[in-house]
Motif scaffolding. Structure first.
Motif, short mmCIF file in Angstrom:
data_model
loop_
_atom_site.label_atom_id
_atom_site.label_comp_id
_atom_site.label_asym_id
_atom_site.label_seq_id
_atom_site.Cartn_x
_atom_site.Cartn_y
_atom_site.Cartn_z
N ARG A 142 0.83 -1.22 0.00
CA ARG A 142 0.00 0.00 0.00
C ARG A 142 0.85 1.26 0.00
NH1 ARG A 142 -3.61 0.18 4.86
NH2 ARG A 142 -3.02 -1.95 5.37
N ARG A 143 1.96 1.22 0.75
CA ARG A 143 2.83 2.39 0.86
C ARG A 143 3.52 2.71 -0.46
NH1 ARG A 143 5.54 0.74 6.71
NH2 ARG A 143 3.95 1.74 8.03
N ARG A 144 3.53 1.75 -1.40
CA ARG A 144 4.23 1.97 -2.67
C ARG A 144 3.28 2.39 -3.79
NH1 ARG A 144 6.99 -3.71 -3.22
NH2 ARG A 144 7.45 -2.94 -5.33
N VAL A 145 1.99 2.56 -3.48
CA VAL A 145 1.03 2.96 -4.52
C VAL A 145 1.28 4.42 -4.92
CG1 VAL A 145 -1.40 3.37 -5.04
CG2 VAL A 145 -0.72 1.30 -3.81
N ALA A 146 1.58 4.62 -6.20
CA ALA A 146 1.87 5.96 -6.69
C ALA A 146 0.73 6.53 -7.53
CB ALA A 146 3.15 5.94 -7.52
N GLY A 147 -0.18 5.67 -7.97
CA GLY A 147 -1.30 6.13 -8.78
C GLY A 147 -2.38 5.08 -8.87
N LEU A 148 -3.59 5.49 -9.23
CA LEU A 148 -4.69 4.55 -9.34
C LEU A 148 -5.69 5.04 -10.36
CD1 LEU A 148 -7.02 4.87 -6.20
CD2 LEU A 148 -5.13 6.42 -6.66
N ALA A 149 -6.39 4.07 -10.97
CA ALA A 149 -7.43 4.36 -11.96
C ALA A 149 -8.58 3.41 -11.74
CB ALA A 149 -6.89 4.24 -13.38
#
Length: 422
Positions: A64-71
């Motif tokens: 989770r801490r490495r999530v840089a973007g989402l769609a």
């Protein structure tokens, strides 16, 4: 996020029967995938955010801490009316809720042949929602509404979801006289899928357990995301076999006809249509375990001759656009196995007519078909479809819509990084 950690892109799939999430790295490698049922009725938008919160909470914290973007990818055509704060004014009108009472008005508003000119398109649902909620501040598709919640601003829409609502991707504006209507203020500001819209709102980021710097990227429809997940090549068709059935293929030019959609993807067009037929019809009669058990008894070499038209209710969108078309599910044989085979043959016949329709309109011939969605797990169905289509049919059961949405988020992040270095 530590400086040496690989950044990840999160894809969200809002399907008709549940949610899925997937995490991919910059090379497209899959790090996590999970799904759940909606915690409430599908037509209640709050269950979309509740389901996403549940799934994000189950992602291991280091990822989770490495999530840089989402769609977000959502069911194409599911529409909700919102107030000035983005709060839903009522239940969403789902993708398969045709509104034949608005058919003539849709034809007056959109250009002939545009998807919005059909009573099966989203414009008809938009007109119905305007009548139900005269003080609405906006109309948003499922993926757009959840994207708005992630940002805490609901004015964005994407080209793919907005097509059936009246967006004309060739002209870059609303079709016909839609944009000049007094209620056009309810329509979204349309951008290309993959456009970075801004960071997560801090409150939402805290609720999901994701970094506040994660970029929210404009999403797409569920079937388009499924196509992105398999990366089709020239000559490939992609069939998404879920609750309903969508057919997609790449084409050098857009196609235009009732029930046919053309979405810009790079320098090509993703053309196709969506039928109401699909796995939802099967589940009206059998659960998943029974379908799997009965399928092992089928022999595709011997057709049943039942010639069903398996629709879950009156109304069809593609390959014919007829909101009053009646299902044909009789006679029912004594054998459940024969009945199931007849249903599978009927859905395969609808698919064959769909590919033929696209070719008549100018699409390139399909030389093989890649299958994604729940139906891609059934090898006997694949054989029946291969016989009906007359070309190789390959199943891709692990290429999920959530993975396609994650690939879209990954591309959006890459574009942001490119802009930052130029």
């Amino acid at each position: 996020m530590s400086g040496g950690a690989t950044r990840l892109a999160l894809g969200v799939d809002l399907g008709s029967s549940g949610l899925r999430v997937a995490l991919v790295d910059p090379a497209g490698g899959l790090h996590h995938q999970a799904g759940c049922a909606y915690p409430g009725p599908f037509v209640q938008p709050r269950t979309w955010q509740q389901g996403l919160t549940q799934l994000c909470g189950a992602i291991p914290l280091p990822l989770r801490r490495r999530v840089a973007g989402l769609a977000v990818a959502g069911t194409s055509g599911t529409l909700v009316a919102v107030d000035t704060n983005g709060h839903p004014l009522g239940e969403a009108l789902p993708y398969n809720a045709a509104q034949p009472q608005w058919a003539s008005r849709c034809r007056q508003l959109a250009e002939p042949g545009h998807p919005a000119a059909s009573a099966s398109g989203t414009m008809a649902r938009a007109l119905e929602l305007q009548q139900r909620y005269p003080h609405a501040h906006g109309l948003r598709h499922q993926a757009e509404w959840l994207t708005g919640w992630l940002l805490d601003q609901w004015h964005w829409g994407d080209m793919h979801n907005s097509l059936k609502l009246g967006w004309d991707p060739v002209q870059g504006g609303w079709s016909g006289v839609i944009g000049s209507q007094p209620w056009s203020r309810l329509l979204p500001r349309v951008v290309r899928p993959g456009t970075a819209l801004g960071p997560l709102h801090p409150t939402v980021a805290h609720q999901l357990g994701l970094p506040t710097a994660a970029q929210v990227v404009a999403g797409t429809t569920d079937s388009n995301a499924a196509v992105l997940a398999v990366d089709p090549q020239p000559g490939d068709g992609v069939t998404v076999l879920g609750t309903t059935m969508a057919l997609k293929q790449l084409c050098p030019e857009p196609l235009q006809d009732a029930g046919v959609y053309s979405h810009p993807v790079g320098n090509q067009w993703l053309v196709g249509g969506a039928s109401n037929s699909g796995g939802g019809v099967l589940r009206q009669f059998f659960d998943s375990a029974t379908i799997a058990a009965l399928s092992r008894q089928l022999d595709p070499r011997y057709p049943t001759g039942l010639h069903y038209l398996p629709l879950p209710a009156p109304g069809e969108r593609f390959p014919v656009d007829d909101p009053r078309l009646m299902p044909r599910l009789e006679p029912r044989p004594v054998s459940d196995a024969l009945f199931l085979q007849g249903l599978l043959e009927g859905i395969a016949a609808v698919e064959a007519r769909g590919w033929a329709r696209l070719q008549v309109l100018g699409a390139p011939p399909v030389r093989r078909v890649l299958t994604v969605g729940g139906g891609a797990r059934n090898p006997v169905w694949r054989q029946l479809r291969q016989q009906a289509l007359g070309c190789p049919v390959l199943n891709r059961p692990h290429a999920s819509t959530a993975c396609g949405a994650a690939q879209l988020a990954r591309r959006g992040l890459a574009a942001v990084n490119c802009d930052a270095t130029t």
